[in-house]
Design an enzyme around this catalytic site. Sequence first.
Site, PDB file in Angstrom:
ATOM      1  N   GLU A  14       0.695  -1.197   0.117  1.00  0.00           N
ATOM      2  CA  GLU A  14       0.017   0.053  -0.062  1.00  0.00           C
ATOM      3  C   GLU A  14       0.821   1.299  -0.119  1.00  0.00           C
ATOM      4  O   GLU A  14       0.565   2.328   0.441  1.00  0.00           O
ATOM      5  CB  GLU A  14      -0.863   0.065   0.954  1.00  0.00           C
ATOM      6  CG  GLU A  14      -2.051  -1.241   1.256  1.00  0.00           C
ATOM      7  CD  GLU A  14      -3.071  -1.059   2.292  1.00  0.00           C
ATOM      8  OE1 GLU A  14      -4.171  -1.296   1.951  1.00  0.00           O
ATOM      9  OE2 GLU A  14      -2.496  -0.747   3.338  1.00  0.00           O
ATOM     10  N   ASN A  15       1.920   1.375  -0.603  1.00  0.00           N
ATOM     11  CA  ASN A  15       2.702   2.570  -0.669  1.00  0.00           C
ATOM     12  C   ASN A  15       2.212   3.071  -2.162  1.00  0.00           C
ATOM     13  O   ASN A  15       2.367   2.821  -3.204  1.00  0.00           O
ATOM     14  CB  ASN A  15       4.339   2.165  -0.966  1.00  0.00           C
ATOM     15  CG  ASN A  15       5.076   3.365  -1.224  1.00  0.00           C
ATOM     16  OD1 ASN A  15       4.530   4.594  -1.025  1.00  0.00           O
ATOM     17  ND2 ASN A  15       6.176   3.150  -1.805  1.00  0.00           N
TER      18      ASN A  15
END
Length: 684
Positions: free
Chosen positions: A321-322
């Site tokens: 989830e970057n």
Amino acid sequence: MTNSIVKTIFLALTFVSSMIHCQEKLSDKYNLMPWPQEIQSNANRVKIAKDFTISINKKEGRVYNYATNIIRRITNRTGVFVDQGFPLLNDKNATVRVSFDEVAELKLGVDESYELDVNNNFVEISAKTDIGALRALETLVQLIDHNENSFFVNGVVIKDNPRYGWRGLMIDVSRHFHPVEVLKRNLDAMASMKMNVFHWHLSDDQGFRFKSDTYPKLHELGSDGLYYTKPQIRDIVSYANKRGIRVVPEIDVPGHATAILAAYPELGSKDGYDYKIERFSGVFHPTLNPINPKVYTFLDNLFAEIVPLFPDVYFHIGGDENEGKHWDENHEIQKFKNKKGFKNNHDLQTYFNIKLQKILAKYDRKLMGWDEIMTDGMPKSAIIHSWRGVNEGFKDGTLIEAVKKGYQAVLSNDYYIDRVQSVDHHYLFDPAGDVPLTKEEESRVLGGEVTMWSELVTPLTVDSRIWPRTAAIAERFWSSKEVKDLKSMRKRLAVVSFQLEELGITHLSYRNQLLRNIAKSKNTESLELLTAIFEPLKIYTRNEGGTEYKTFSPFTLFADACVVDAEDAYNFNLLVDSYSDNPTTEKSEELKGYFSKWKEGHAKFKKLKNNPILNELGNHYENLSKVSSIYLEILKGGSLSKSKGNEIKETIEKLKKPMVDTELVIVSGMEKLLKKLKKEGSIK
């Protein structure tokens, strides 16, 4: 195709069919979970009396202490006062005789097979490793049965081994911190279900939970004072090892790093940003700077400090989830990307991940990460932890993509128990799915991992979200793929659920504490009735957007007292289905019992001294009582007008609306019953 080949195939299919049928019948007798690979019933029984003893063939390894605990559990369950409270060595007259060949190194692929044979007056257990013997002892405990006169071990012959070598549970201790005693009781429960990997999610935006001597600001500024010391970590790792459970730590980077950057902002990607520990849930922008050499020095030193505490070869680096927003806003990072010819942030994160892989390799560790780490440059030695069911490039999901590309992979998609979905949903989802794989590809599916994200759970409620559903998922990881009968699973799970309490799991007992707090009274019967038909909102619709609750918000609410698979709701809906297919007087009486209970429950609820929490429950309870009263009239032979029928429908529509982050899960049954009664002509 020749006749002989056809005959062979027919006989093979007949054998498989008979085995499955046999297992279904045996599951009526034995409440085993996970279900063994091979099992045969016999008429033998071994009585548990004061002369009950366990003998092992050697004291080395894990079995002696484990067997001591097994004796305690057996005596506590049966109430039998035994003369010998500790295992014997090489006693040929012992009640339970355990032998194993070697003390195993705890690692992926260790032999966990065992054989268990209940003879006329003793039980024989044999295994290649001490870990296999532990698994057999858990089966022994599940075989205990009783009649009015005695407790005994049921007669059976079992040959068993796991389908998958990775059968894990992840507990997130960052969003909400879970003390050592919480972890230990869950390790005990894991061992009882033959699970073998504890994935310890130690850092995230809401907290960094490791007390570092090298970088003390991490726990001083990034933990709110809630963290694990090195002795505590060693204690947990040792405790797990003694139960045949590996511990895999996770330090989540480069994203989900707000707590790290609250301590060391100079490692961040956005200069001048006010990094503070996050109090909400969700995905946030703070990210480690992948072009700053100090970041890799920091991680190298940090890993050098953490790795010795965890002997397992795998180290989880997160990597999920970057979104790269802060990377996009940093001109120096953009220049670096252009210089390196990186097309996007995925390429930049691959650069970051490969550097981490090399750092971990210095310490003889292999990298594991969430499926975002699977990019073209990632070495095949990495384990891909699949959490996304479908991605844009591969319709069958990231796990299948990973194994087809040559990676080993572990599945967590559809084992996200924090989504509070029914046990049926999790149980029927197979780690390898139904996609055709070669034998080599299938061998790369290591297994699965249950994920307990802790945005909405505290030490008081976490057990109720993990158990008992995880026991059913553990069966999916251990047992044959063909073992998937929901009725059998639920029947056995109901027994296992009570047995988990013996290990200190609080998934049943916690509720009364919450209900007393809600009622401000010890008279909680009316609220207990509601928790049996209401369930928490599912798939993150509770706390939608992550901003309704903060980490320090109260999690002592009605929604926290409710659980998935609400018992009365499940049984009521089944009863309505059965009544709709074949209405009988007996089924009508059962339905009347439910409606009477809910009507009377509301009457008791109204006697409670009102408070702001109860006010929120009052309207729904009143509507439930109203509908129950009308159904009672109909089932007793009453005939209602069309307007009254419309009143039922209108009230049910009101009951469909969420109530304090919960939903009433009997409304579909009520609607189906109304339809059936109309068809019968009960409503004119």
